[in-house]
Enzyme design. Structure first.
Site, PDB file in Angstrom:
ATOM      1  N   LYS A  24       6.321 -66.979 -21.195  1.00 37.13           N
ATOM      2  CA  LYS A  24       6.137 -68.559 -20.873  1.00 37.13           C
ATOM      3  C   LYS A  24       5.487 -69.100 -21.333  1.00 37.13           C
ATOM      4  O   LYS A  24       5.943 -70.176 -21.411  1.00 37.13           O
ATOM      5  CB  LYS A  24       4.942 -68.206 -19.426  1.00 37.13           C
ATOM      6  CG  LYS A  24       4.501 -69.841 -18.704  1.00 37.13           C
ATOM      7  CD  LYS A  24       4.320 -68.851 -17.471  1.00 37.13           C
ATOM      8  CE  LYS A  24       2.434 -67.977 -17.392  1.00 37.13           C
ATOM      9  NZ  LYS A  24       1.945 -68.945 -17.270  1.00 37.13           N
ATOM     10  N   SER A  25       4.814 -68.656 -22.747  1.00 37.73           N
ATOM     11  CA  SER A  25       4.336 -69.043 -23.684  1.00 37.73           C
ATOM     12  C   SER A  25       5.151 -69.760 -24.353  1.00 37.73           C
ATOM     13  O   SER A  25       5.022 -70.787 -24.613  1.00 37.73           O
ATOM     14  CB  SER A  25       3.753 -68.314 -24.603  1.00 37.73           C
ATOM     15  OG  SER A  25       2.111 -68.310 -23.529  1.00 37.73           O
ATOM     16  N   GLY A  97      -2.294 -73.981 -16.473  1.00 35.26           N
ATOM     17  CA  GLY A  97      -3.408 -74.423 -17.280  1.00 35.26           C
ATOM     18  C   GLY A  97      -3.083 -74.305 -18.988  1.00 35.26           C
ATOM     19  O   GLY A  97      -3.578 -75.540 -19.810  1.00 35.26           O
ATOM     20  N   SER A 172      -9.064 -68.318 -27.961  1.00 33.47           N
ATOM     21  CA  SER A 172      -7.796 -69.334 -26.879  1.00 33.47           C
ATOM     22  C   SER A 172      -7.126 -70.304 -27.896  1.00 33.47           C
ATOM     23  O   SER A 172      -7.400 -70.595 -28.888  1.00 33.47           O
ATOM     24  CB  SER A 172      -8.553 -70.156 -25.740  1.00 33.47           C
ATOM     25  OG  SER A 172      -7.939 -71.164 -25.683  1.00 33.47           O
ATOM     26  N   ASP A 325      -3.590 -61.485 -20.201  1.00 31.94           N
ATOM     27  CA  ASP A 325      -2.819 -61.907 -19.292  1.00 31.94           C
ATOM     28  C   ASP A 325      -2.932 -60.330 -18.881  1.00 31.94           C
ATOM     29  O   ASP A 325      -2.015 -60.355 -17.636  1.00 31.94           O
ATOM     30  CB  ASP A 325      -1.998 -62.768 -19.405  1.00 31.94           C
ATOM     31  CG  ASP A 325      -1.755 -64.133 -19.658  1.00 31.94           C
ATOM     32  OD1 ASP A 325      -2.921 -64.145 -19.862  1.00 31.94           O
ATOM     33  OD2 ASP A 325      -1.273 -64.925 -20.846  1.00 31.94           O
ATOM     34  N   LYS A 352      -9.035 -67.895 -15.346  1.00 28.42           N
ATOM     35  CA  LYS A 352      -7.991 -67.388 -15.889  1.00 28.42           C
ATOM     36  C   LYS A 352      -7.833 -68.502 -13.654  1.00 28.42           C
ATOM     37  O   LYS A 352      -8.570 -68.653 -13.568  1.00 28.42           O
ATOM     38  CB  LYS A 352      -7.581 -66.532 -15.760  1.00 28.42           C
ATOM     39  CG  LYS A 352      -7.756 -65.597 -16.995  1.00 28.42           C
ATOM     40  CD  LYS A 352      -7.230 -66.324 -18.139  1.00 28.42           C
ATOM     41  CE  LYS A 352      -6.516 -65.934 -19.780  1.00 28.42           C
ATOM     42  NZ  LYS A 352      -6.885 -66.691 -20.308  1.00 28.42           N
ATOM     43  N   ARG A 356     -10.545 -62.957 -12.864  1.00 32.76           N
ATOM     44  CA  ARG A 356      -9.883 -62.183 -12.439  1.00 32.76           C
ATOM     45  C   ARG A 356     -10.710 -60.324 -12.615  1.00 32.76           C
ATOM     46  O   ARG A 356     -10.226 -59.647 -11.842  1.00 32.76           O
ATOM     47  CB  ARG A 356      -8.648 -61.682 -13.420  1.00 32.76           C
ATOM     48  CG  ARG A 356      -7.399 -62.708 -13.028  1.00 32.76           C
ATOM     49  CD  ARG A 356      -6.756 -62.762 -14.310  1.00 32.76           C
ATOM     50  NE  ARG A 356      -5.479 -63.310 -14.411  1.00 32.76           N
ATOM     51  CZ  ARG A 356      -4.229 -64.793 -14.471  1.00 32.76           C
ATOM     52  NH1 ARG A 356      -4.463 -63.092 -16.484  1.00 32.76           N
ATOM     53  NH2 ARG A 356      -3.540 -64.924 -13.957  1.00 32.76           N
ATOM     54  N   ARG A 399      -0.975 -63.411 -10.904  1.00 30.91           N
ATOM     55  CA  ARG A 399      -0.811 -61.971 -11.789  1.00 30.91           C
ATOM     56  C   ARG A 399      -1.252 -60.484 -10.730  1.00 30.91           C
ATOM     57  O   ARG A 399      -1.093 -59.818 -10.729  1.00 30.91           O
ATOM     58  CB  ARG A 399      -1.528 -61.518 -13.101  1.00 30.91           C
ATOM     59  CG  ARG A 399      -0.509 -62.852 -14.011  1.00 30.91           C
ATOM     60  CD  ARG A 399      -0.712 -62.776 -15.342  1.00 30.91           C
ATOM     61  NE  ARG A 399      -0.157 -63.292 -16.582  1.00 30.91           N
ATOM     62  CZ  ARG A 399       1.205 -63.657 -16.888  1.00 30.91           C
ATOM     63  NH1 ARG A 399       1.855 -63.030 -16.288  1.00 30.91           N
ATOM     64  NH2 ARG A 399       1.031 -64.698 -17.387  1.00 30.91           N
TER      65      ARG A 399
HETATM   66  C1  S3P Z   1      -1.719 -69.185 -23.529  1.00 31.47           C
HETATM   67  C2  S3P Z   1      -3.162 -68.813 -23.789  1.00 31.47           C
HETATM   68  C3  S3P Z   1      -3.898 -67.876 -22.901  1.00 31.47           C
HETATM   69  C4  S3P Z   1      -3.196 -67.009 -22.177  1.00 31.47           C
HETATM   70  C5  S3P Z   1      -1.680 -67.280 -20.949  1.00 31.47           C
HETATM   71  C6  S3P Z   1      -1.007 -68.440 -21.920  1.00 31.47           C
HETATM   72  C7  S3P Z   1      -0.616 -69.696 -24.038  1.00 31.47           C
HETATM   73  O1  S3P Z   1      -4.694 -68.674 -22.332  1.00 31.47           O
HETATM   74  O2  S3P Z   1      -4.096 -66.809 -20.887  1.00 31.47           O
HETATM   75  O3  S3P Z   1      -1.540 -67.200 -20.211  1.00 31.47           O
HETATM   76  O4  S3P Z   1       0.141 -69.764 -23.609  1.00 31.47           O
HETATM   77  O5  S3P Z   1      -1.133 -70.331 -24.926  1.00 31.47           O
HETATM   78  P1  S3P Z   1      -6.065 -69.180 -22.797  1.00 31.47           P
HETATM   79  O6  S3P Z   1      -5.939 -69.958 -24.463  1.00 31.47           O
HETATM   80  O7  S3P Z   1      -6.712 -69.251 -21.956  1.00 31.47           O
HETATM   81  O8  S3P Z   1      -6.465 -67.543 -24.077  1.00 31.47           O
END
Ligand code: S3P
Length: 448
Positions: A24-25, A97, A172, A325, A352, A356, A399
């Protein structure tokens, strides 16, 4: 609105050889960087989930021609750093997010105004963590009271953003990436320093697009990443590996059920993402990595999990950000492991898609597990089967839906999980695959 419930039959042995959808990222970032690059970026293995599709549609709404996705293939005709157009409507980031926070960085550097909105869960998530550094860079962003979405991003007019040297108050990757992406539009060198290693897909992909990001390890925990504003990105093909965060549900499933033997192919093994493997191994899991190789700057491997008895552990805090995650499903694993598992240093879990810590403690209580939530983690006394038949609420969090499905393996009675359409945000093929490898989960559609 249609509700989707999962009815999970107890027990099961997990076997087979599967491939889970794309990361996903990396999928989000492939669209974002492809859109602001010069030339056409061809993506394979793209995650066709609601979250990454929200990003894709947002860039289409800003005039970027994007073909697909079709069987994980997407072609993005980049418009360059300054080629995006003012969208006619607010951009809907849905549940994501990552989409909202990273795009805020890109949009802060545009000369037009736009608005980012989200669903009920995203509308409760903190955005000050990105608006504060962006305001320091000279951006002009309005939030709802308390720093929540929607974000109204005013744009910079004809002037550019100011480069900053920013120390993140929390680990983050979203905040780090937001600041670095805004840094593309800033005059001078923008740097971020993170308190603990977080996923570095943005840095790797920018480098892959020919945009140099210099990363320096300051000590065992802190890394600084710097880039110079005003350069250009050059399109290049991206092969998205399978998402280790989706693979995690299957690793956990095979790790907790006797007789299991499962291979998950072509999973992204970026060192900033492999906390789940380390933590499961510390608990006694039998995991081997096969066929390791590299695709487009990201390490991948096939993950082979065979059942082995598990024990409770104190989870090392250094692994928390590397598995951020995966804690919903790790709590489920801890419930089956003999003895106590203690998680600390994970207060980020409270912000999140749901809280969670609280939501998982409530879910585990519902099925009779001794789980005590703490400010920054959880204490779980494992080794017993989930005793009760129960109905669990996902709280708009994909999740939670998937983690509690895996809890069915250690249950003595049917579990019902309510509000599970959210699984489509990250893992549309979850139910097909979980039934394929040996669980029995029925999807019931009804009204909410
Ligand atoms: C992500 C960073 C993480 C993760 C999210 C995806 C990203 O969040 O929990 O599912 O793709 O950069 P945080 O930056 O809030 O830790």
């Amino acid at each position: 609105m249609a509700n989707v419930k999962f009815k999970v039959q107890p027990g099961g042995v997990i076997t087979g050889r599967i491939r889970v959808p794309g990361d996903k990222s990396i999928s989000h970032r492939s669209i974002m960087l492809g859109a602001i690059a010069e030339g056409t970026t061809h993506v394979t293995g793209f995650l066709e989930g609601e979250d990454s599709l929200a990003t894709l549609k947002a860039f289409q709404a800003m005039g970027v021609r994007i073909e697909g996705p079709q069987d994980g293939r997407v072609a993005i005709e980049g418009v360059g750093l300054k080629g995006l157009k003012k969208p006619l409507h607010p951009l809907d980031m849905g549940n994501s997010g990552t989409a909202m926070r990273l795009m805020a960085g890109i949009l802060a550097g545009q000369d037009f105004e736009c608005e980012l909105i989200g669903d009920a869960s995203l509308s409760k998530r903190p955005m000050k963590r990105v608006t504060e550094p962006l305001n320091l860079m000279g951006a002009n962003i309005e939030t709802a009271p308390g720093g929540f979405p929607p974000l109204k991003i005013k744009g910079t007019g004809t002037s550019s953003l100011k480069a900053i040297d920013y120390t993140l108050p929390m680990a983050s990757a979203q905040v780090k990436s937001c600041v670095l992406l805004a840094g593309l539009y800033a005059q001078g060198t923008t740097c971020t320093t993170e308190p603990a290693p977080t996923r570095d897909h943005t840095e790797r992909m920018l480098n892959g697009f020919g945009y140099p990001v210099h990363s320096t390890k300051l000590d065992s925990q802190r890394t600084q990443a710097c880039l110079q504003g005003g350069g250009r990105l050059t399109a290049r093909p991206i092969d998205v590996p399978s998402d280790i965060s989706s693979a995690a549900f299957f690793m956990a499933a095979a790790a907790v059920s006797k007789g299991s033997n499962l291979v998950i192919e072509h999973v992204g093994m970026n060192p900033t993402r492999v906390g789940i493997v380390e933590i499961l191994k510390l608990m006694g899991a039998d995991i081997t990595l096969e066929n390791p190789h590299e695709v487009g700057g990201e390490p991948v491997a096939d993950i082979h999990v065979r059942y082995a008895p598990l024990k409770g552990i104190a989870i090392p805090e250094a692994l928390v950000a590397l598995a951020i995650d995966e804690f919903p499903v790790l709590f489920v694993v801890a419930a089956t492991a003999q003895g106590q598992t203690v998680l600390t240093g994970a207060e980020e879990l409270r912000v999140k898609e749901s809280d969670r810590i609280q939501v998982m403690a409530d879910a585990l209580h519902t099925v009779g597990i001794d789980a005590v939530p703490t400010e920054d983690g959880m204490v779980i006394n494992g080794g017993v089967q989930t005793a009760q038949k129960g109905t669990i609420l996902s709280h708009h969090d994909h999740r939670i839906s998937m983690a509690m499905t895996i809890a069915g393996l250690n249950a003595v009675a049917e579990l019902t999980i309510d509000d599970c359409a959210n699984v489509n945000t990250s893992f549309p093929t979850f139910i097909k695959l979980i039934n394929q490898v040996g669980m029995q989960v029925d999807v019931i559609k009804g009204d909410l």
